[in-house]
Structure formats: C-alpha cells, structure tokens
Design a protein around this motif. Sequence first.
Motif, PDB file in Angstrom:
ATOM      1  N   GLU A 128      42.143  46.015  38.006  1.00  0.00           N
ATOM      2  CA  GLU A 128      41.964  44.564  38.097  1.00  0.00           C
ATOM      3  C   GLU A 128      40.498  44.199  38.005  1.00  0.00           C
ATOM      4  O   GLU A 128      39.618  44.863  38.554  1.00  0.00           O
ATOM      5  CB  GLU A 128      42.537  44.057  39.420  1.00  0.00           C
ATOM      6  N   ASP A 130      37.975  40.308  36.884  1.00  0.00           N
ATOM      7  CA  ASP A 130      38.081  38.863  36.747  1.00  0.00           C
ATOM      8  C   ASP A 130      38.833  38.488  35.467  1.00  0.00           C
ATOM      9  O   ASP A 130      38.416  38.829  34.356  1.00  0.00           O
ATOM     10  CB  ASP A 130      36.681  38.241  36.713  1.00  0.00           C
ATOM     11  N   GLY A 131      39.958  37.818  35.630  1.00  0.00           N
ATOM     12  CA  GLY A 131      40.736  37.369  34.480  1.00  0.00           C
ATOM     13  C   GLY A 131      41.703  38.391  33.931  1.00  0.00           C
ATOM     14  O   GLY A 131      42.376  38.126  32.924  1.00  0.00           O
ATOM     15  N   LYS A 139      43.679  33.672  34.758  1.00  0.00           N
ATOM     16  CA  LYS A 139      43.246  33.459  36.143  1.00  0.00           C
ATOM     17  C   LYS A 139      43.616  32.057  36.634  1.00  0.00           C
ATOM     18  O   LYS A 139      43.007  31.534  37.562  1.00  0.00           O
ATOM     19  CB  LYS A 139      41.745  33.702  36.288  1.00  0.00           C
ATOM     20  N   ARG A 144      47.606  33.725  39.371  1.00  0.00           N
ATOM     21  CA  ARG A 144      47.110  34.326  40.620  1.00  0.00           C
ATOM     22  C   ARG A 144      48.254  34.491  41.619  1.00  0.00           C
ATOM     23  O   ARG A 144      48.320  35.483  42.352  1.00  0.00           O
ATOM     24  CB  ARG A 144      45.978  33.485  41.211  1.00  0.00           C
ATOM     25  N   TYR A 147      50.254  37.516  40.475  1.00  0.00           N
ATOM     26  CA  TYR A 147      49.569  38.771  40.815  1.00  0.00           C
ATOM     27  C   TYR A 147      49.775  39.121  42.285  1.00  0.00           C
ATOM     28  O   TYR A 147      50.011  40.285  42.641  1.00  0.00           O
ATOM     29  CB  TYR A 147      48.065  38.667  40.536  1.00  0.00           C
ATOM     30  N   ASP A 313      43.908  29.180  30.611  1.00  0.00           N
ATOM     31  CA  ASP A 313      44.239  30.573  30.278  1.00  0.00           C
ATOM     32  C   ASP A 313      44.418  30.768  28.779  1.00  0.00           C
ATOM     33  O   ASP A 313      44.066  31.813  28.225  1.00  0.00           O
ATOM     34  CB  ASP A 313      45.523  31.016  30.989  1.00  0.00           C
TER      35      ASP A 313
END
Length: 459
Positions: A128, A130-131, A139, A144, A147, A313
């Motif tokens: 993992e 960022d993004g 993101k 989120r 995830y 996104d």
Amino acid sequence: MPHVLIIDDEPCVRAVLVEFVKDEGFTVAQAGNIKEAKIQILRQAPDLVLTDLHLPDGNGIDLFPLLQSSNTDVVFITGHASVDSAVEALRLGATDYLVKPVNLQRLGLVLSRIPRLGGVSAWGMSFEEDGRFGKMLGKSAPMRQLYERIRKVAPTDATVLLMGESGTGKELAAQAVHELSPRSKDPFLPVNCGAISPNLIESEFFGHERGSFTGADRQHKGYFERANGGTLFLDEVTEMPIDLQVKLLRVLETGLFMRVGTNKEIASDVRVIAATNRDPEEAVAEGKLREDLFHRLNVFPLELPALRERGDDMLMIANQFLDSLNKEHETHKTFSPETLQAISAHAWPGNVRELKNYVHRVFIMADGDMIKAGLIPLQVSSAKASATSGTHISVPVGVPLADADRRLIFATLEQCGGVKKHAAEVLGISLKTLYNRLEEYAAAGYEPRIANEAARDNA
C-alpha cells in the motif's frame, strides 16, 4: 498467483507443460516463438519463463534483455543439450537448464522455488502507498472505505461476496483479500464461472479420474484441489449451473468433494471469494442463484463503487495508465486540459476497464505529445445509456426463463449494432459469457437479427 510463460515451437510439448504447471497452482501463458513471447511478456510479466533454447525466429537467450528489469527466473528446456549452451545460458542469468523429454519431477522442484506473494505486491513494491492498495488505484472516500473493510476481513477465513458493476475491479479486490490473508503464500486461483463449458464444469471444479468419461486419458486435478491452502475466486457465480451450485454448497459446508469417476472424498482447505455484477437477491428471485448458496456466500459482502461515484479517482487512474504506456513505449504524452475535462464529465458505464481501453486508444491515435480532446469520441463508449433508452421487449407470462434470456440478449445485441463488447456491458455479463450463450443459441438454430452483418464479429 505466480505466473509462468512457456515458450516452445512444438505444440505437443507446450500442452504437456501447460497442464502440469496449471496443476501445480500457477497461471500460464504460452508462445511458439520469440515474437509471441515478447507480446506475452508485455501483457503480464512472468515470475518464471520456461523456454526452448532454439526457436524458429531466434534463440531463447534473446529474451534476456527484456527480462533484466524484472525478478523473472529463466529456465531453458531444449533437445539440443550441450555444455557450451548450458554454460552460456547460466552465465547470462538462467537459473536452471532442463533437457527434453522433460523430467516432470525435476520441473516440479523448479516450480517449488518460485516465491508466492506475501507482504508485498505482485511487482515487488509495498502493498500500500498513497493512491494504491494492492493493485487497486484510487483514494476517494468510497475506495478508502473499501480498503478498510478489506483490511478487516482479510485475516479471517470468512467467505466474501464481492458485488459491483462490470469493470469495477472485483478480481483486484479479491487479490487484495488474499494477499493480506494468512493464505498469501498459497495459490490464488481465479475462475470465471460463466466461461466454462457446461459439459466440463464439474470436472473443472472437482477434477476427474482417468477413464471417467470419453477423452479422460489422465487424472485431472480440479480448482478446489489446485487451490488447496489458498483462495478460490469464483467470478460471475450467478452464471454457475444450478446442479453445480448444490455441490458447491456441500463443499463449503463440509470441506469435502469427490472427483468425477470416484466415490472417494477429498478434503479441501480453500477460502472462497465469490463475485457477481448482478444483484444477488434478484438472481435468487429469478432462479439463477440458490438461496441457501447465496446466504452461505454472503458472510461478508463488499460493494465496489462505480467509477462515476469516485470523483477525482478517474483522473488519477487515467494518468496512471498513461504513465505506464509512456514508460513501455519511451514516450512523453500528456492529456490536454480539455481531454481531462471530458474524462471527468463522462459516466464510464464500463468503469475502470472502459477507462483503460479509452486511454490506450487515444495514446495510439495521438500524433504528438499532447493528447487532444476528440481523438476518440467518448459517446462511442456510452452504449449502455443509448442501448437501454427507448427500447422494450415483451415477454408473455409463462415463457421459460431460458427463452426470456435469449430474447433479451438478442434485443440488446441488435440495439448495440451487433457490437458484442457493448452488449455484454449493457447486460452486465462478461464477453466470454455472451459468446458462450450465442454459441448455444446458434447450435439450437437461433440467430440474432443484426442490420450490419459485419458488426457481428466486432467484440
């Protein structure tokens, strides 16, 4: 799941190796020469290459430059064994050297050395950043939340049901669950339930014994056996025949199954993740999915958001796809502000898959470094909206569901101008499933009416 590329100009040799490698729990691609091998490598970087040394259009050693930037193991298989060629191959970085006819026991040892995915992603980076979450990009708030739910359920053995439109990345979500689970070092085996011939589906799932039916000339391990210890991903589970759903339910409840042609029960330690792009409760009401199987699969449901619900996104993903193409082709293309605005405004009925295809098309069409708006009209990608507006079919009460399905598929295909890919998106099924249905209808004497006959082969 580790991926193996087999390169040999003899189809019979490839067939034997492909079957053996699949039975060992790997995904497999194959090529008959250097040109085909390069295409396969660009499509998916292999963890292991098994290649003949002497090929029609060159030498297997010619592939080394293409593989130097990856962690790919290379093993040569040849009938032209010599000390000089073996030394040269090993000097250039080959990990082993096998001689035809291949000793399958030794090949099994080679495969056992291939590492399974653990705490890193398939390309060797952290899971993992960022993004990015595994192989999923995004993101936005909906992603989120997804995830976080994956993090919660992954360490458990709970059965997961993934729901979402076609192209939202259900297989990538299933891979993320697998990679974060204690089963990550064992196989992740994806299965498209709608793409398997109805005549072979039980054998494919549970295996068969030699001689159990015509053509069964060897024992075959099914998906449950090959995925033992790992994760079995059942995509398009609502396309599975009802009689097989009964047997699947029994495996999920008892952990036992039987190969076709025997009464001996085999224990199976497999985590099941299922996926559907249909509303599963509607599938139950329509008789497509058994209610007891639905409740057994729906232990931990996960809904994947459509791309149109994910805000910025779509721009991030488009730029990621473009960056990958630039790196692959050593170019420096960028989107114009107008193109980015058009991407943001589009509904993307085919979701991330449609966006990826669009980026690839405009990348090819752009003459300079600037990808200008209008190269590929985005309206072409909106078949879902146009095909579903203003068109109706009437189905009398009492018509069998199979006949109703056929009428709906034919009407949708006609409305989409015979473009099968668009029709599949509108129907919410995979392209493979649509092809299978059309082949079944054709065998029964039914053909769709399409004005432009040339479009019928347009996928």
